[in-house]
Structures are given as C-alpha cells and as structure tokens.
Design a protein around this motif. Sequence first.
Motif, PDB file in Angstrom:
ATOM      1  N   PHE A 174      -9.587  -6.990 -10.747  1.00  0.00           N
ATOM      2  CA  PHE A 174     -10.038  -6.402  -9.494  1.00  0.00           C
ATOM      3  C   PHE A 174      -9.273  -5.114  -9.241  1.00  0.00           C
ATOM      4  CE2 PHE A 174      -6.625  -9.299  -8.207  1.00  0.00           C
ATOM      5  CZ  PHE A 174      -5.829  -8.470  -7.435  1.00  0.00           C
ATOM      6  N   LEU A 175      -9.876  -4.260  -8.433  1.00  0.00           N
ATOM      7  CA  LEU A 175      -9.278  -2.984  -8.062  1.00  0.00           C
ATOM      8  C   LEU A 175      -9.364  -2.826  -6.555  1.00  0.00           C
ATOM      9  CD1 LEU A 175      -8.116  -0.172  -8.860  1.00  0.00           C
ATOM     10  CD2 LEU A 175     -10.479   0.632  -8.993  1.00  0.00           C
ATOM     11  N   ASP A 176      -8.216  -2.577  -5.919  1.00  0.00           N
ATOM     12  CA  ASP A 176      -8.145  -2.369  -4.472  1.00  0.00           C
ATOM     13  C   ASP A 176      -7.795  -0.918  -4.175  1.00  0.00           C
ATOM     14  OD1 ASP A 176      -8.504  -5.036  -4.199  1.00  0.00           O
ATOM     15  OD2 ASP A 176      -6.524  -5.492  -3.408  1.00  0.00           O
ATOM     16  N   THR A 177      -8.311  -0.424  -3.081  1.00  0.00           N
ATOM     17  CA  THR A 177      -7.853   0.847  -2.538  1.00  0.00           C
ATOM     18  C   THR A 177      -7.985   0.778  -1.030  1.00  0.00           C
ATOM     19  OG1 THR A 177      -8.158   3.249  -2.527  1.00  0.00           O
ATOM     20  CG2 THR A 177     -10.135   1.898  -2.829  1.00  0.00           C
ATOM     21  N   GLY A 178      -6.926   1.220  -0.320  1.00  0.00           N
ATOM     22  CA  GLY A 178      -6.977   1.115   1.125  1.00  0.00           C
ATOM     23  C   GLY A 178      -5.740   1.686   1.789  1.00  0.00           C
ATOM     24  N   ILE A 179      -5.467   1.192   2.998  1.00  0.00           N
ATOM     25  CA  ILE A 179      -4.369   1.683   3.822  1.00  0.00           C
ATOM     26  C   ILE A 179      -3.364   0.565   4.052  1.00  0.00           C
ATOM     27  CG2 ILE A 179      -3.731   2.699   6.046  1.00  0.00           C
ATOM     28  CD1 ILE A 179      -6.508   3.837   6.254  1.00  0.00           C
ATOM     29  N   ARG A 180      -2.101   0.880   3.932  1.00  0.00           N
ATOM     30  CA  ARG A 180      -1.019  -0.060   4.219  1.00  0.00           C
ATOM     31  C   ARG A 180      -0.371   0.319   5.542  1.00  0.00           C
ATOM     32  NH1 ARG A 180       3.432  -1.603  -0.179  1.00  0.00           N
ATOM     33  NH2 ARG A 180       1.603  -2.823  -0.787  1.00  0.00           N
ATOM     34  N   PHE A 181      -0.392  -0.603   6.495  1.00  0.00           N
ATOM     35  CA  PHE A 181       0.303  -0.433   7.775  1.00  0.00           C
ATOM     36  C   PHE A 181       1.665  -1.109   7.656  1.00  0.00           C
ATOM     37  CE2 PHE A 181      -4.257  -0.542   8.498  1.00  0.00           C
ATOM     38  CZ  PHE A 181      -4.460   0.646   9.193  1.00  0.00           C
ATOM     39  N   GLU A 182       2.717  -0.352   7.901  1.00  0.00           N
ATOM     40  CA  GLU A 182       4.062  -0.832   7.575  1.00  0.00           C
ATOM     41  C   GLU A 182       5.019  -0.632   8.743  1.00  0.00           C
ATOM     42  OE1 GLU A 182       5.690   0.063   3.603  1.00  0.00           O
ATOM     43  OE2 GLU A 182       7.287   1.109   4.691  1.00  0.00           O
ATOM     44  N   LYS A 183       5.858  -1.666   8.976  1.00  0.00           N
ATOM     45  CA  LYS A 183       6.880  -1.560  10.016  1.00  0.00           C
ATOM     46  C   LYS A 183       8.194  -2.126   9.487  1.00  0.00           C
ATOM     47  CE  LYS A 183       8.600  -0.748  14.088  1.00  0.00           C
ATOM     48  NZ  LYS A 183      10.027  -0.850  13.692  1.00  0.00           N
ATOM     49  N   ASN A 184       9.129  -1.219   9.186  1.00  0.00           N
ATOM     50  CA  ASN A 184      10.493  -1.634   8.906  1.00  0.00           C
ATOM     51  C   ASN A 184      11.209  -1.813  10.241  1.00  0.00           C
ATOM     52  OD1 ASN A 184      13.548  -0.795   8.451  1.00  0.00           O
ATOM     53  ND2 ASN A 184      12.761  -1.583   6.506  1.00  0.00           N
ATOM     54  N   PHE A 185      12.001  -2.879  10.351  1.00  0.00           N
ATOM     55  CA  PHE A 185      12.592  -3.211  11.649  1.00  0.00           C
ATOM     56  C   PHE A 185      13.599  -2.161  12.121  1.00  0.00           C
ATOM     57  CE2 PHE A 185      10.048  -6.553  11.063  1.00  0.00           C
ATOM     58  CZ  PHE A 185      10.446  -7.838  11.405  1.00  0.00           C
TER      59      PHE A 185
END
Length: 234
Positions: free
Chosen positions: A205-216
């Motif tokens: 499979f192949l994914d492409t998208g957006i990563r929403f990230e929160k470092n504390f």
Amino acid sequence: MALLHKYTQRFLLRIACIIVLCICSNVMAQEKKGLSEEEQLDRMLERYNERYMPKLLGFSAGYATPNVFDFSIFSILGAFPINITDGYRIHVGYDPLHLRVDDIGASDDALFAVSTWFLFNGIDDIANKITGSESEGPGILVLATLFIWCGNVYIPLVPGSWLGINDQNHFTTHVIQEGFHTRSFTYTNDLSLRFSAKPSSSGFFLDTGIRFEKNFAEDFKYRFFVQLGLFGSG
C-alpha cells in the motif's frame, strides 16, 4: 364435419400449448434475470467486504517533512471490521511496534506499547476474577488504550477497498534518551489517502497525507508525509 371439428380442436390445443410455453418461458427468464441481478449485488457487496488489513504481520516505512522517518511492524494484533451496513464496513487495526527517527534520535515508544499491552491485560484479568466473568482475548480496556497509542481506522471509498482514507494515531516517546519531561512525548495523527494493491491478499500500500503533530514542549505543527507498506494475507 366432425373430422374438421377434430382438427380444429387439435389446432386450438396446439396454439394454447404454445401460448402457455411462451408465458412459462417469459416467467422463467424474468426469474433468471432477477437472480442474476441479485447475484451481481451480492458480488458488489462482497467486494466492499473484502478484508483490507491482514492478521499476519506487515511492514511499513515512511518519511514526514522535513526530517522524520518512521518504521512500523503493524497488525500484530490483527485488524477487525466494524459493519456500518450489510454491505459496507470500516477496519480497525494496530501497529504497536513503531520506531521514529528524528532530531532527538530513535524513539522508544514500542517498548511502552508492549508494556501497556501486558499491564492492561493483567488489569483485565484481575477485573474478570473480581466480577467472575470470562473473556477471550484482550478486553476493551486494552484495545481502547492501544488504539489511542498506536491505532488506525481504514475507511474504504471504492468497491474492493483498494482506495480509502486511513487515520492513524502514534504516541511517540524518547524517555530512554531524554528522561521523563515534556520534550520526551509527541502525539501524532496521520490523515492520508491510501492506495492498496490486492487488498485481500499479499501486496503493498501507498499512503500520502498530512501529519498533525504536538510535542508536549513545542507548538502544534503539521507535516506532509508518504508511507509505503508491505503485508501478507490473513
């Protein structure tokens, strides 16, 4: 005259037989046509119901801009479908053995995910002994905790499940290198469009998208990512 009347009766009887046969043939053809349409519908629903995620192990590798690499061994617990309607369902899975390489270094969240699995299984066992109930496999407490930590949901968009939306959670830790403080914990949610070849058997499979990230210890940010995975049939 009687002979003519006899021939007339035979002729009319033949006409009647032909009419009856035509009616019966037409009814049978309609029934056959109805069955074929029903079979086509069943096949279409079966294509929607193909299992996307296998029970066997799979491997994935991804890159998120500008400097994050991810490696996962997924579906170690298997994935299970949730029926939305009779002909459509979504799939829930896990990838607890996850490794992230970034500015801080290699993550250690896989160790905590495995520890969480054993910890909450033990809590489930104690709860079952207190209540006197018995359950097979991990309880809802284990599955809910792991889903927040390392779960994903796949929503098929087309028959055959070869294209869909994948939403994946990762709770990443760097406790071994950084110690217990806010910089050591990062929560990510990956929202992607997933293309899968041969979704009900071995494939990729192949994914492409957006990563929403929160470092504390840092502000919220987002990254673009791509991911490639290989899997075996369940």
